[in-house]
Design a protein around this motif. Structure first.
Motif, PDB file in Angstrom:
ATOM      1  N   GLU A  44       0.836  -1.208   0.000  1.00  0.00           N
ATOM      2  CA  GLU A  44       0.000   0.000   0.000  1.00  0.00           C
ATOM      3  C   GLU A  44       0.870   1.257   0.000  1.00  0.00           C
ATOM      4  OE1 GLU A  44      -3.080   0.221  -0.413  1.00  0.00           O
ATOM      5  OE2 GLU A  44      -4.147  -1.520   0.356  1.00  0.00           O
ATOM      6  N   ARG A  45       1.943   1.237   0.767  1.00  0.00           N
ATOM      7  CA  ARG A  45       2.837   2.397   0.818  1.00  0.00           C
ATOM      8  C   ARG A  45       3.498   2.635  -0.542  1.00  0.00           C
ATOM      9  NH1 ARG A  45       5.992   0.809   4.747  1.00  0.00           N
ATOM     10  NH2 ARG A  45       7.707   0.046   3.468  1.00  0.00           N
ATOM     11  N   CYS A  97       2.375   1.667  -3.498  1.00  0.00           N
ATOM     12  CA  CYS A  97       1.339   2.090  -4.437  1.00  0.00           C
ATOM     13  C   CYS A  97       1.096   3.596  -4.308  1.00  0.00           C
ATOM     14  CB  CYS A  97       0.055   1.310  -4.183  1.00  0.00           C
ATOM     15  SG  CYS A  97      -1.273   1.646  -5.375  1.00  0.00           S
ATOM     16  N   ASP A  98       1.024   4.073  -3.089  1.00  0.00           N
ATOM     17  CA  ASP A  98       0.788   5.496  -2.838  1.00  0.00           C
ATOM     18  C   ASP A  98       1.963   6.343  -3.312  1.00  0.00           C
ATOM     19  OD1 ASP A  98      -0.817   7.667  -1.489  1.00  0.00           O
ATOM     20  OD2 ASP A  98       1.019   7.783  -0.295  1.00  0.00           O
ATOM     21  N   GLN A 121      -4.115   0.169  -7.306  1.00  0.00           N
ATOM     22  CA  GLN A 121      -4.453  -0.381  -6.004  1.00  0.00           C
ATOM     23  C   GLN A 121      -3.738  -1.718  -5.784  1.00  0.00           C
ATOM     24  OE1 GLN A 121      -8.560  -2.333  -5.956  1.00  0.00           O
ATOM     25  NE2 GLN A 121      -8.744  -0.868  -7.702  1.00  0.00           N
ATOM     26  N   VAL A 122      -3.918  -2.235  -4.580  1.00  0.00           N
ATOM     27  CA  VAL A 122      -3.295  -3.498  -4.186  1.00  0.00           C
ATOM     28  C   VAL A 122      -4.375  -4.550  -4.013  1.00  0.00           C
ATOM     29  CG1 VAL A 122      -1.868  -4.685  -2.464  1.00  0.00           C
ATOM     30  CG2 VAL A 122      -1.447  -2.257  -2.988  1.00  0.00           C
TER      31      VAL A 122
END
Length: 326
Positions: free
Chosen positions: A265-266, A268-269, A323-324
């Protein structure tokens, strides 16, 4: 090679020969008499002096000129050889001692004159002169050390190029060859230590459209930007590789799926917020990525866990990308 004369017909100072240095005058007199019948030959530039395919066992002492280790008689190769022999040095001593063929091929770099000592005469010198025996031992010691140093250098160079062959030239990440070589070992380590291992597949979204709109040069910059984000977001114990095209793979040893999800998630951001290039006149100067996450399951091999992560990646794409998915 051309025969010139015998050694006794010259006024050459044998104390200038490496093998006969620092020897008492009476022994030098004995040596001069013992090698008096030995011929002096002329080797022309490029001519083979000592052939590894030959079974002869003579010692060659270079009186004038230069010799070089070679695999053929190419002049350019001879002149660039890292192993050269100069006046006063000798070659072929190993074949005299073990009565086997020569270990190397040596040729003349320039026109050279060589004293040829047959094995019977050489053994007579060794038996009768402690100085000759001592010098020969020192010479062999030097040759062994030099050979070992050369071997270590070759190993270092070989390892350097091996490592270089495992790196993707565009992104600086590990490449597919590295992945194929290292992933099985990482999986074995995880099983042996009974720890988790997670895989994240990363695919840049709509990358073909990005290339079509901005060109392949900026497409390469996009890949490099994403790779930098990934490298900066991992621990020293983690690994990343370019899997192919715009796909990258991340290996997280000793990491369960829950912790790997936080990492994914990190990343991806961070990819979403990374500018590939600075140009306010062009819209969409950003890239996004879809990420698929999988943990190593019991009985899975490398192909299996990659397939699981790849399946998760396609779920992320089906849900709208950027997204993941697990």
């Amino acid at each position: 090679m051309e025969h010139l004369k015998q050694f006794k017909d010259t006024d050459f100072d044998i104390s200038n020969i490496q093998l006969f240095r620092n020897i008492q005058p009476d022994q030098l007199h004995f040596i001069a008499q013992a090698i008096g019948h030995c011929p002096i030959l002329r080797a022309h530039s490029g001519e083979i002096v000592l052939d590894s395919n030959s079974g002869s066992s003579n010692l060659f002492i270079l009186l004038r000129g230069t010799l070089a280790l070679t695999s053929n008689t190419a002049r350019r190769q001879l002149e660039s050889s890292t192993v050269q022999y100069f006046a006063g040095e000798c070659v072929g001593e190993i074949s005299v001692l073990d009565e086997e063929g020569h270990l190397s091929t040596i040729a003349a770099v320039t026109d050279s004159e060589l004293l040829v000592i047959d094995s019977e005469t050489m053994w007579k010198l060794i038996d009768e002169s402690n100085g000759v025996a001592r010098n020969l031992l020192q010479l062999l010691s030097f040759r062994i050390r030099a050979a070992n140093a050369q071997l270590r250098n070759r190993q270092k160079v070989g390892e350097f190029y091996r490592q270089l062959s495992m790196v993707d030239g565009l992104t600086g990440l590990n490449n597919r060859s590295w992945l194929n070589t290292q992933l099985p070992g990482l999986i074995d380590n995880a099983r042996a230590s009974e720890t988790d291992l997670s895989i994240i597949m990363v695919d840049l979204d709509h990358f073909k459209q990005f290339n079509d709109r901005f060109g392949h040069v900026l497409g390469d910059e996009a890949l490099q930007a994403a790779a930098k984000v990934i490298s900066a977001g991992l621990r020293p114990t983690d690994f990343a590789a370019r899997y192919g095209g715009e796909e990258m793979i991340i290996i997280l040893p000793n990491t369960n799926k829950e912790s790997a999800l936080v990492v994914a998630e990190r990343l991806c951001d961070r990819i979403r917020n990374t500018k590939v290039f600075q140009n306010d006149a062009i819209s969409l100067p950003h890239i996004t990525a879809s990420l698929g996450l999988a943990g190593l399951a019991e009985g899975q091999d490398g192909l299996g866990v990659i397939a699981s992560a790849d399946a998760a990646l396609y779920r992320a794409k089906e849900r709208g990308r950027n997204q993941v998915a697990m």
